[in-house]
Write an enzyme that holds these catalytic residues in place. Structure first.
Site, PDB file in Angstrom:
ATOM      1  CG  ASP A 248      -4.317 -15.804   1.286  1.00 24.18           C
ATOM      2  OD1 ASP A 248      -5.431 -15.313   1.035  1.00 24.18           O
ATOM      3  OD2 ASP A 248      -3.488 -15.253   2.022  1.00 24.18           O
TER       4      ASP A 248
ATOM      5  CG  HIS B  52      -1.881 -17.958   9.809  1.00 23.03           C
ATOM      6  ND1 HIS B  52      -2.035 -17.258  10.974  1.00 23.03           N
ATOM      7  CD2 HIS B  52      -2.570 -17.294   8.860  1.00 23.03           C
ATOM      8  CE1 HIS B  52      -2.813 -16.211  10.737  1.00 23.03           C
ATOM      9  NE2 HIS B  52      -3.150 -16.208   9.462  1.00 23.03           N
TER      10      HIS B  52
END
Ligand code: CMC
Length: 424
Positions: free
Chosen positions: A359, A302
């Site tokens: 996700d 991320h």
């Protein structure tokens, strides 16, 4: 000592004010830099650039903190529901009982699509990707609600925008899904509650409370994430005073990519690929580490979380709970857990602070709920709508906001003379 930062260039010193946020984040304000010095800054991927000052969401990637309007995501996921959280994001405060009821009544009021929008939806081929369908249909709403087109974001528009889009986007998604499976659409029944209504429109049957709750939690976890790629897109488009549908449709398109919201579909496809290949996830870890191989471990890493993604922690637990509740034994979950375990100990991932993101496990839940893989990113849209709308509203209420218009450092040819085609 002055709180200003100093920039020295060619013997000149430029003083740049430093601004401090409520969580003590500091930023050098370079608004006047070019006028003073002729210099601009350049920042690939905006890794160090703050695009605005915002009161909506606080995120500390090093500490794994995510708060909407000050409330920790863990508390909202446990105690709130998606409608209440959406109200909070949009209005800044948790609603009273009466405010919550009025907000939901507004959503209920808009729980229908104009006939023309239904016709547009029907024109898409059944194998069209749901993200293209949702984006195009949201953009098409501008044709049906001209009162939203004016440059002024009036209070009426702002009041209505969130209720209308929260009501209609889920109908667009469910109606299109029904078409893809050759079934007639089911009318929205808001009395069921937001998430249950959506599942009912999708699958037409009794929806278990725990299943609806699991979906609601997922929507809360996706509801906002400050200045990410899609929210920034909504703000950039909104900054030109484009209408709300155009701004949100642009956000949907930005979310679609695999590096952003599209990762949830990509994770499931990756897990399927690993399973089809015999389940050897170590082989895929090696591929992800190989710089000559474009393969990346989807659902890992991320831009801002460098410790853990607090949403992923909550989703992992929700995933176990919902699979047990639905009595689903999904081998993909074992592969996902195996991948995570190996990756978290692997020097490559440790050194680069790569952790499972939101996700990584969400797709396994969507799959257990019966949602087709190519619709996962559209589920992210449903969750992210209140965040985009809150960012848009904040922008439009900020009297100092300017049209987004970055500069560049030009690296092309310098001036040259046009040559006739016969001389080239
Ligand atoms: N698998 C393997 N290596 C990776 C991965 C990954 N998933 N993610 C980052 N890296 C490596 C990357 O190759 C680079 O290595 P090096 O320093 O040796 O060149 C280093 O880690 C830093 O990566 P980056 O691409 O420079 O980092 P970024 O901040 O620009 O990108 C990211 C962040 C999310 C795009 C990236 O981690 C990624 O591609 N992840 C997979 C896609 C994904 O899961 N996206 C969903 C993000 S969460 C949902 C959302 O909010 O959008």
């Amino acid at each position: 000592m002055s709180d200003n930062a100093k920039l020295e260039f060619k013997g000149e010193v430029y003083e740049l004010p430093v601004i401090t946020g409520t969580e003590n984040e500091k930023a050098i304000d370079i608004t006047k830099l070019r006028a003073q010095s002729g210099l601009i800054t350049i920042d690939n991927g905006f890794m160090n650039t703050g695009s605005c000052q915002s009161k909506v969401t606080f995120l500390n990637g090093e500490k794994g903190i995510l708060r909407y309007r000050g409330y920790p995501i863990e508390q909202l996921a446990e105690k709130s529901d998606f409608v209440e959280t959406s109200y909070l994001l949009y209005n800044g405060e948790l609603p009273t009982k009466a405010q919550r009821e009025a907000f939901y009544a507004d959503i209920t009021k808009h729980a229908k699509l104009p006939e023309g929008v239904k016709n547009i939806l029907n024109q898409f081929p059944a194998d069209a990707h749901p993200m293209g369908v949702v984006s195009a249909t949201v953009s098409a709403l501008s044709g049906f609600y001209p009162e939203f087109l004016g440059p002024e974001a009036t209070d009426e528009v702002k009041e209505r925008a969130i209720a209308q889009l929260m009501a209609q986007v889920k109908i667009i998604m469910a109606n299109f899904y029904r078409k893809t499976v050759g079934k007639d659409p089911i009318e929205s029944n808001p009395a069921l509650g937001y998430s249950k209504d959506f599942l009912n429109m999708m699958f037409d049957g009794e929806v278990d409370d725990d299943v609806a709750k699991a979906l609601d939690t997922l929507l809360i976890l996706h509801a906002d994430h400050e200045q990410n790629c899609s929210a920034s897109t909504v703000r950039v488009v909104g900054s030109s005073h484009a209408n709300i549908f155009a701004s949100i449709s642009a956000g949907i398109d930005a979310l679609w990519g695999q590096l952003h919201g599209g990762a949830n579909q990509a994770v499931l496809e990756m897990l399927e690929e690993i399973k089809a290949d015999g389940g050897d996830y170590e082989k895929f870890i090696a591929k992800a580490k190989d710089k000559n191989d474009p393969f990346r471990l989807m659902g890992f890493g991320h831009r801002v979380y460098k410790n853990f993604d607090p949403r992923a922690k909550i989703i992992k637990v929700a995933c176990d709970t919902i699979l047990e509740k639905l009595n689903v034994q999904d081998p993909l979950l074992d592969i996902a857990k195996g991948l995570e375990e190996v990756a978290l100990k692997d020097e490559y991932f440790v050194q680069r602070n790569l952790y499972p993101n939101v996700d990584f496990y969400s797709g396994i839940i969507y799959k257990a709920l019966g949602i087709p893989t190519n619709m996962f990113t559209a589920m992210f849209v449903l969750g992210r709508l209140p965040g985009w709308l809150s960012q848009w509203k904040e922008l439009r209420e900020d009297g100092t906001a300017k049209i987004a218009r970055p500069r560049q450092v030009y690296t092309g040819e310098t001036e040259r003379n046009y040559k006739d085609i016969s001389e080239r």
